[in-house]
Design an enzyme around this catalytic site. Structure first.
Site, mmCIF file in Angstrom:
data_model
loop_
_atom_site.group_PDB
_atom_site.id
_atom_site.type_symbol
_atom_site.label_atom_id
_atom_site.label_comp_id
_atom_site.label_asym_id
_atom_site.label_seq_id
_atom_site.Cartn_x
_atom_site.Cartn_y
_atom_site.Cartn_z
ATOM 1 N N SER A 170 3.020 -61.266 26.819
ATOM 2 C CA SER A 170 4.439 -61.657 26.679
ATOM 3 C C SER A 170 4.740 -63.046 27.211
ATOM 4 O O SER A 170 5.842 -63.311 27.679
ATOM 5 C CB SER A 170 5.381 -60.658 27.378
ATOM 6 O OG SER A 170 5.190 -59.395 26.860
ATOM 7 N N LEU A 171 3.763 -63.935 27.166
ATOM 8 C CA LEU A 171 4.032 -65.305 27.621
ATOM 9 C C LEU A 171 4.597 -66.160 26.494
ATOM 10 O O LEU A 171 4.955 -67.310 26.700
ATOM 11 C CB LEU A 171 2.748 -65.963 28.148
ATOM 12 C CG LEU A 171 2.235 -65.449 29.495
ATOM 13 C CD1 LEU A 171 0.989 -66.215 29.910
ATOM 14 C CD2 LEU A 171 3.311 -65.578 30.573
ATOM 15 N N LEU B 144 5.216 -67.965 19.893
ATOM 16 C CA LEU B 144 6.203 -69.049 19.854
ATOM 17 C C LEU B 144 5.533 -70.385 20.099
ATOM 18 O O LEU B 144 5.855 -71.384 19.448
ATOM 19 C CB LEU B 144 7.244 -68.842 20.957
ATOM 20 C CG LEU B 144 8.470 -68.052 20.594
ATOM 21 C CD1 LEU B 144 9.390 -67.919 21.796
ATOM 22 C CD2 LEU B 144 9.209 -68.781 19.465
ATOM 23 N N GLU C 68 -11.075 -55.113 24.449
ATOM 24 C CA GLU C 68 -10.955 -55.054 22.990
ATOM 25 C C GLU C 68 -10.845 -56.429 22.333
ATOM 26 O O GLU C 68 -11.068 -56.565 21.138
ATOM 27 C CB GLU C 68 -9.784 -54.161 22.589
ATOM 28 C CG GLU C 68 -8.464 -54.598 23.207
ATOM 29 C CD GLU C 68 -7.329 -53.628 22.903
ATOM 30 O OE1 GLU C 68 -7.599 -52.516 22.434
ATOM 31 O OE2 GLU C 68 -6.174 -54.024 23.133
ATOM 32 N N THR D 94 -1.298 -71.552 41.274
ATOM 33 C CA THR D 94 -2.191 -71.870 40.148
ATOM 34 C C THR D 94 -3.390 -70.923 40.069
ATOM 35 O O THR D 94 -4.154 -70.982 39.122
ATOM 36 C CB THR D 94 -2.737 -73.309 40.271
ATOM 37 O OG1 THR D 94 -3.557 -73.387 41.436
ATOM 38 C CG2 THR D 94 -1.619 -74.333 40.373
ATOM 39 N N LYS D 95 -3.541 -70.078 41.087
ATOM 40 C CA LYS D 95 -4.750 -69.235 41.130
ATOM 41 C C LYS D 95 -4.906 -68.349 39.895
ATOM 42 O O LYS D 95 -6.014 -68.254 39.333
ATOM 43 C CB LYS D 95 -4.746 -68.389 42.414
ATOM 44 C CG LYS D 95 -6.095 -67.759 42.743
ATOM 45 C CD LYS D 95 -7.119 -68.768 43.238
ATOM 46 C CE LYS D 95 -6.911 -69.069 44.711
ATOM 47 N NZ LYS D 95 -7.714 -70.217 45.162
ATOM 48 N N THR E 143 -4.112 -68.891 36.922
ATOM 49 C CA THR E 143 -4.604 -69.754 35.842
ATOM 50 C C THR E 143 -6.089 -70.065 36.048
ATOM 51 O O THR E 143 -6.892 -69.991 35.113
ATOM 52 C CB THR E 143 -3.782 -71.055 35.796
ATOM 53 O OG1 THR E 143 -2.437 -70.714 35.509
ATOM 54 C CG2 THR E 143 -4.304 -72.016 34.748
ATOM 55 N N CYS F 254 19.068 -52.429 4.230
ATOM 56 C CA CYS F 254 18.116 -51.369 3.879
ATOM 57 C C CYS F 254 18.711 -50.002 4.200
ATOM 58 O O CYS F 254 19.591 -49.550 3.481
ATOM 59 C CB CYS F 254 16.769 -51.607 4.540
ATOM 60 S SG CYS F 254 15.442 -50.873 3.579
ATOM 61 N N GLN G 25 21.831 -47.974 2.385
ATOM 62 C CA GLN G 25 21.737 -46.594 1.885
ATOM 63 C C GLN G 25 22.831 -45.726 2.505
ATOM 64 O O GLN G 25 23.471 -44.925 1.823
ATOM 65 C CB GLN G 25 20.344 -46.016 2.205
ATOM 66 C CG GLN G 25 19.207 -46.771 1.505
ATOM 67 C CD GLN G 25 17.824 -46.269 1.908
ATOM 68 O OE1 GLN G 25 17.691 -45.478 2.834
ATOM 69 N NE2 GLN G 25 16.801 -46.752 1.228
ATOM 70 N N HIS H 106 15.414 -56.790 2.996
ATOM 71 C CA HIS H 106 15.564 -57.316 4.364
ATOM 72 C C HIS H 106 15.732 -58.836 4.328
ATOM 73 O O HIS H 106 14.737 -59.572 4.437
ATOM 74 C CB HIS H 106 14.329 -56.971 5.197
ATOM 75 C CG HIS H 106 14.244 -55.535 5.576
ATOM 76 N ND1 HIS H 106 14.837 -55.015 6.693
ATOM 77 C CD2 HIS H 106 13.643 -54.491 4.960
ATOM 78 C CE1 HIS H 106 14.598 -53.723 6.777
ATOM 79 N NE2 HIS H 106 13.878 -53.377 5.724
ATOM 80 N N GLU I 54 16.694 -60.772 6.530
ATOM 81 C CA GLU I 54 16.366 -61.428 7.812
ATOM 82 C C GLU I 54 14.973 -62.047 7.815
ATOM 83 O O GLU I 54 14.720 -62.989 8.562
ATOM 84 C CB GLU I 54 16.533 -60.450 8.982
ATOM 85 C CG GLU I 54 15.536 -59.293 9.053
ATOM 86 C CD GLU I 54 15.980 -58.045 8.300
ATOM 87 O OE1 GLU I 54 16.719 -58.192 7.295
ATOM 88 O OE2 GLU I 54 15.572 -56.938 8.695
HETATM 89 N N1 GLN Z 1 14.268 -45.143 5.729
HETATM 90 C C1 GLN Z 1 14.733 -45.808 4.568
HETATM 91 C C2 GLN Z 1 13.698 -45.784 3.455
HETATM 92 O O1 GLN Z 1 12.570 -45.539 3.714
HETATM 93 C C3 GLN Z 1 15.127 -47.236 4.882
HETATM 94 C C4 GLN Z 1 13.997 -48.073 5.359
HETATM 95 C C5 GLN Z 1 14.446 -49.359 5.990
HETATM 96 O O2 GLN Z 1 15.585 -49.473 6.412
HETATM 97 N N2 GLN Z 1 13.564 -50.322 6.106
HETATM 98 O O3 GLN Z 1 14.014 -46.023 2.327
#
Ligand code: GLN
Length: 573
Positions: free
Chosen positions: A44-45, A49, A178, A217-218, A220, A409, A413, A546, A548
């Site tokens: 999480s550093l 980004l 891993e 600094t240790k 690192t 999404c 629905q 989506h 976004e």
């Molecule tokens: N669960 C819903 C589907 O599978 C919506 C999925 C979502 O919002 N990404 O269709």
């Protein structure tokens, strides 16, 4: 003028397109130079980004960049992982379900991510074991070295020739068991590629110990020593810190970690993540990278980043947005969504205050209390029944009270379910995801649909593997004129990314439309409903995709821009 000064002179004065100076050894026929980013001390550093910000700086110098994330976990991809544990699953145009760092890479640069930009241990082993079963190893004993490491190297080298610089981020922390095959593979790659074609950047933490009033600094030093024991000498250290690091500490780290002092870069906490490229530039990180990779370019044009950060830091307005979801505890689960809302704010010179409201809490208490303080309500994507009724309540509240609403999404629905129940009076309407026996399955598993990207007819089967039935990746959508959607996009056909199983049921389309729901976007064959909205409302829109995933700070997504604009107008009422 000494050689060093001459180089600096060239860095500052060459304004033409980048000149990539190749090494002269005969084995280096490849074009792409590779930067390997490892992480030390703890997770999480912000390695993702940091990698993205480096990409942004290299692009601002005229170079093309690409990325790859190598994740040490054994899942083949993060598609089936719980967002609580892993954070958001980022979806690419070609339908890959990837690590959320792909989102950072795309938001900071022009690089477009795909299947080949994210590999996990599981995916590497899957491929090696399949080859073994096919007899491709000709009876040999299949081993971590060389077979697994060769497979990793081949995955990395796929990027050769695709950009001037490829930034390869190794997930996890140096010292993890891993992660070892990945570390070994990138160690070998420097030998294979040659110096000047491979560079190691190690991101570490330099913690501030309050009681002692000192930075240390240790950790690192230990982390670099571990990397050295694995055969890798980092070229550049990027040190995450809460407080400024003075010169003497840089000297110390340079000495103990075996790097030149100007390769010790501090990465101090910044107010907005979009400040990271500017900070790295001030620290000289981009010049150092280019010097070590033997790449000469003009000085970078960082003005767009300066302007962006100014806009973010000096907003003229502010709005409060409620997000009602299941994974409200972790902003990581909705990373791209969170960023896209910030981008929508940038487009409106507005600070967006996000209020995550648990959908389950909404089921219990009156929705009003929690939602009434917000200027806009967003119901994001999600899977599973939990909290669904609370989300429907929030949608009802937004619709009835004319509060700007954005459903993504699952959010779209559920907006269809809410409208069917409360306006069309199909009181038991539902998605078959939640109630398979509902008398009115307004959202359901469509049996057959034409897949525009893969150019095939797809069939859906309730019994298929969970992953196998998802509609994933970019699909075209035709917009209807004079709608919120067409006003936002200002075009008639768009492409957006999907990740869902269920679809709008066309059997209810006419009934819903007669009752005032507008289908403002659909697949080109008009079979898949992609966007719905309401006329008699300031801004009410649900989309099956989506958006976004495609929003960037420099080019905020039109739907997020318009949603925040509507929320801002609502806040002034
Ligand atoms: N669960 C819903 C589907 O599978 C919506 C999925 C979502 O919002 N990404 O269709």
């Amino acid at each position: 003028m000494g050689i060093r000064k001459f180089k600096i002179f060239l860095f500052q004065n060459l304004t033409s397109i980048a000149i990539v100076a190749g090494m002269t050894t005969s084995k280096n026929t490849q074009r792409t130079k590779f930067i390997f980013v490892t992480g030390g001390v703890l997770s999480s550093l912000g390695k993702g980004l940091a990698a993205a910000a480096i990409g942004a700086l290299l692009e601002s110098r005229g170079l093309s960049v690409t990325f790859q994330k190598l994740d040490p976990y054994i899942n083949v991809d993060p598609g089936t992982m719980n967002p609580f544990q892993h954070g958001e699953v980022f979806v690419t145009d070609d339908g890959a379900e990837t690590d959320l760092d792909m989102g950072h890479y795309e938001r900071y640069t022009n690089a477009v991510m795909s299947q080949k930009n994210n590999y996990t241990t599981g995916r590497i082993y899957h491929s090696v074991i399949s080859k073994e079963r096919r007899g491709e190893y000709l009876g040999g004993t299949v081993q971590v070295i060389p077979h697994i490491t060769d497979e990793i190297k081949a995955a990395v080298l796929q990027l050769d020739g695709t950009a001037d610089v490829a930034i390869i981020e190794i997930g996890g922390t140096v010292g993890d068991i891993e992660g070892l095959p990945f570390i070994e593979a990138i160690r070998q790659l420097r030998v294979d590629l040659g110096r000047g074609y491979a560079l190691y950047i190690h991101l570490t933490l330099v913690p501030y110990i309050k009681a002692a009033g000192e930075v240390k600094t240790k950790p690192t030093q230990h982390s670099v020593r571990k990397l050295q024991a694995d055969g890798i000498q980092p070229d550049i250290l990027v040190c995450r810190t809460e407080v400024p690091i003075d010169d003497s500490l840089k000297d110390k780290m340079a000495l103990f970690c075996n790097v030149p002092k100007d390769a010790v870069i501090t990465a101090i906490d910044v107010d907005t993540i979009y400040e990271v490229p500017l900070h790295f530039h001030q620290e000289g990180l981009d010049s150092k990278i280019l010097e070590l990779l033997n790449v000469w370019t003009g000085s970078p044009d960082i003005r767009p980043w300066v302007n962006l950060v100014n806009k973010i830091k000096n907003p003229k307005h502010s709005v409060n947005i409620a997000i009602t979801g299941k994974y409200i505890d972790l902003t990581e689960s909705y990373k791209s969504l969170h960023e896209a809302l910030v981008h929508g704010g940038i487009a409106n010179e507005t600070r967006v205050n996000l209020h995550y409201i648990s959908a389950e809490d909404l089921e219990e208490s009156g929705a009003e209390e929690l939602l009434s303080k917000c200027d806009g309500i967003l119901v994001p994507g999600g899977f599973g029944q939990r909290g669904a009724e609370g989300k429907i309540k929030a949608i009802n509240y937004a619709r009835v009270n004319k509060i700007p609403f954005f459903g993504i999404c699952l959010g779209m629905q559920l907006a269809v379910v809410e409208y069917s129940r409360n306006v069309v009076k199909l009181t038991k309407a539902n998605s078959t995801e939640f109630v398979s026996t509902t008398p009115d399955p307004v959202i359901y598993l469509i049996k057959e649909w034409y897949d525009y990207r893969n150019e095939i007819i797809q069939t859906r089967d309730e019994n298929a593997d969970f992953g196998g039935t998802l509609r994933l990746g970019a699909y075209p959508c035709v917009l209807k004129e004079n709608t919120l959607a067409s006003a936002a996009y200002k075009t008639d056909e768009i492409s957006e990314r999907h990740r869902h199983r269920y679809e709008f049921n066309n059997a209810y389309r006419e009934q819903l439309e007669e009752n005032g729901m507008v289908v403002s976007g659909a697949s080109p064959d008009n079979n898949l409903v992609e966007i719905v909205e309401l006329e008699d409302h300031p801004w009410f829109l649900g989309c099956q995709f989506h958006p976004e995933f495609k929003s960037k700070p420099m080019t905020p997504h039109p739907l997020f821009r318009d949603f925040i604009k509507a929320a801002l107008e609502n806040s002034k009422k």
